[in-house]
Design an enzyme around this catalytic site. Structure first.
Site, PDB file in Angstrom:
ATOM      1  CE1 TYR A   1      43.942  -2.565 -32.396  1.00  0.00           C
ATOM      2  CE2 TYR A   1      44.165  -1.166 -34.097  1.00  0.00           C
ATOM      3  CZ  TYR A   1      43.831  -2.352 -33.493  1.00  0.00           C
ATOM      4  OH  TYR A   1      43.619  -3.266 -34.557  1.00  0.00           O
TER       5      TYR A   1
ATOM      6  CE  LYS B   1      39.697 -15.944 -27.090  1.00  0.00           C
ATOM      7  NZ  LYS B   1      38.916 -17.118 -27.410  1.00  0.00           N
TER       8      LYS B   1
ATOM      9  CG  ASP C   1      36.311 -17.516 -29.527  1.00  0.00           C
ATOM     10  OD1 ASP C   1      35.902 -16.938 -28.686  1.00  0.00           O
ATOM     11  OD2 ASP C   1      36.546 -18.862 -29.184  1.00  0.00           O
TER      12      ASP C   1
ATOM     13  CG  ASP D   1      40.767  -2.997 -36.415  1.00  0.00           C
ATOM     14  OD1 ASP D   1      40.182  -2.703 -37.336  1.00  0.00           O
ATOM     15  OD2 ASP D   1      42.256  -2.986 -36.433  1.00  0.00           O
TER      16      ASP D   1
END
Ligand code: NAD
Length: 405
Positions: free
Chosen positions: A149, A216, A268, A292
């Site tokens: 972002y 992640k 995930d 987000d």
């Protein structure tokens, strides 16, 4: 006018009649703001019987500001937000066209509001797509200022992208396709650490069970993976007396049960876990993009964005906000659901230490949902009579009870 002040120890000093900034917002913003202010004022009056009250300072932004000043976020408004320190805002239209940045992103960066905080809990009576929504009681701390972002990206055919592809090839042996656009994902130690610090401080203060670092890092080792490492580091270095890691906890579950458990999950997996092992999760600290996605997904479990509150908080400033958009088709009709802004206001009262008023609001909102006193967005799903936005506010006020009386 009495403004909130921050003293030299970064402690907030709240006068009895603090001036709080209010951006009504675009579309349904004015309707939900009017209702939220009425609800907040009533709860404060009930909790403190006139000893304290808020002086609302209207601040223009968005369409209203553009009409009068030619700017969506004029400098005067930024100056007022700065003076107030604490503000609340309805949704703002993102101006369309090249060169316009989202007003929300502009405010987050201008005031360094690095933590996007989203509490998500279930109110019985709200239609939900899952079987046991009551198990959801999480607070997401999403890093708000970096990651993908940061806006560092170049179109595939731009001169910058061509030069960068060339540079990476020449210097690092990285061969990218000639038609690849490029985005950069900065994750820094300072910004990761301060976000996780805030999440842990909150967990300790509010007696929460755990803080889960969502990342992640199995794929992006030096950004997402580093976020996880720095998260564990700050827990160990600054909160050793109040935290244990999940491994330590599993080794001696009983003895460490009063401490906040610090754990981590790969993103995930976390999307599955919040559905399949919901009660294992409490406070979540995560990077910008993960946060987000995850915060909207978790909000959906308890009935969607119309009721979820949010705040953007830094070390000094904080702006509390409805998390949904301007819903332009309902603008000016007094039919939108004001819950998100009401609950954001309640978070704000908690933030300034007015917890009694905040408790009164949350119980009264819960009571409305239990009795299925709802606005049209939920009434049509529940097949019950719908209330107008302002009527919902009145029903909340009617159900307010002072626990000490
Ligand atoms: P939206 O949230 O406005 O609408 C999505 C759907 O939810 C629509 O069907 C809408 O009618 C409904 N909805 C949203 N809030 C509701 C409420 N309180 N009560 C009843 N129904 C509600 O999202 P969008 O259509 O993608 O965006 C519209 C505008 O809002 C855009 O300009 C967007 O940039 C802006 N936006 C602003 C914010 C913000 O200021 N925080 C957040 C998201 C979108």
């Amino acid at each position: 006018m009495a403004f909130i002040e921050i003293d030299s120890n970064s402690k907030m000093k709240v006068p009895d009649n603090p001036t709080i900034g209010l951006i009504e917002g675009d579309g349904i913003g004015p309707d939900i703001s009017k209702t939220a202010v009425r609800v907040l004022n009533s709860a404060i009056e009930m909790a403190y019987t006139g000893k304290v009250s808020i002086e609302w300072q209207k601040i223009v932004a968005g369409d209203e500001a553009f009409e009068t000043t030619g700017k969506h976020l004029p400098q005067e408004s930024l100056d007022l937000l700065k003076k107030c320190i604490i503000s609340i805002k309805g949704p703002l239209t993102t101006p369309i066209g090249e060169g316009f940045r989202s007003l929300n992103v502009t405010m987050r960066q201008y005031f360094d509001l690095y933590a996007n905080v989203r509490p998500v809990r279930y109110f019985p009576g709200v239609p939900s797509p899952v079987k046991e929504p009551e198990k959801v009681n999480m607070v997401i701390f999403r890093e708000n200022t970096e990651d993908l972002y940061a806006g560092i990206e170049w179109r595939y055919n731009s001169d910058e992208a061509k030069r960068l592809r060339w540079y990476l090839g020449e210097n690092f042996g990285v061969k990218l396709p000639d038609d690849a656009g490029i985005g950069i994902k900065p994750i820094s130690k300072f910004k990761s650490t301060r976000l996780v610090r805030k999440a842990i401080q909150y967990a300790i203060q509010e007696h929460r069970k755990s803080v889960t670092l969502v990342h992640k890092g199995n794929i992006m080792k030096y950004t997402e993976g580093a976020f996880k490492e720095w998260g564990y580091e700050v827990a160990k270095e600054e909160f050793r007396d109040y935290t244990v890691t999940e491994d330590e906890y599993n080794a001696s579950p009983g003895t460490a049960s009063w401490k906040v458990v610090i754990k981590d999950r790969i993103t995930d997996n976390m999307f599955q876990q919040v559905l399949t092992r919901t009660s294992d999760y409490d406070v979540i600290a995560t990077t910008n993009l993960n946060g987000d996605y995850l915060s909207d997904a978790i909000a959906a479990q308890v009935g969607g964005l119309g009721i979820a509150p949010g705040a953007n908080i830094g070390d000094v400033y904080a702006i509390f906000e409805a998390v949904h958009g301007t819903a332009p088709k309902y603008a000016g009709m007094d039919i939108a659901n004001p819950t998100s802004l009401i609950l954001s206001g309640s978070m704000m009262l908690r933030h300034i230490g007015w917890t009694e008023a905040s408790d009164i609001i949350e119980s009264a909102v819960a009571e409305c949902y239990r009795e299925q006193k709802v606005t049209q967005d939920l009434a049509r799903i529940l097949n019950v009579k719908s209330l107008k936005c302002s009527e919902f506010g009145e029903e909340v006020i009617k159900r307010m009870k002072n626990p000490s009386s």
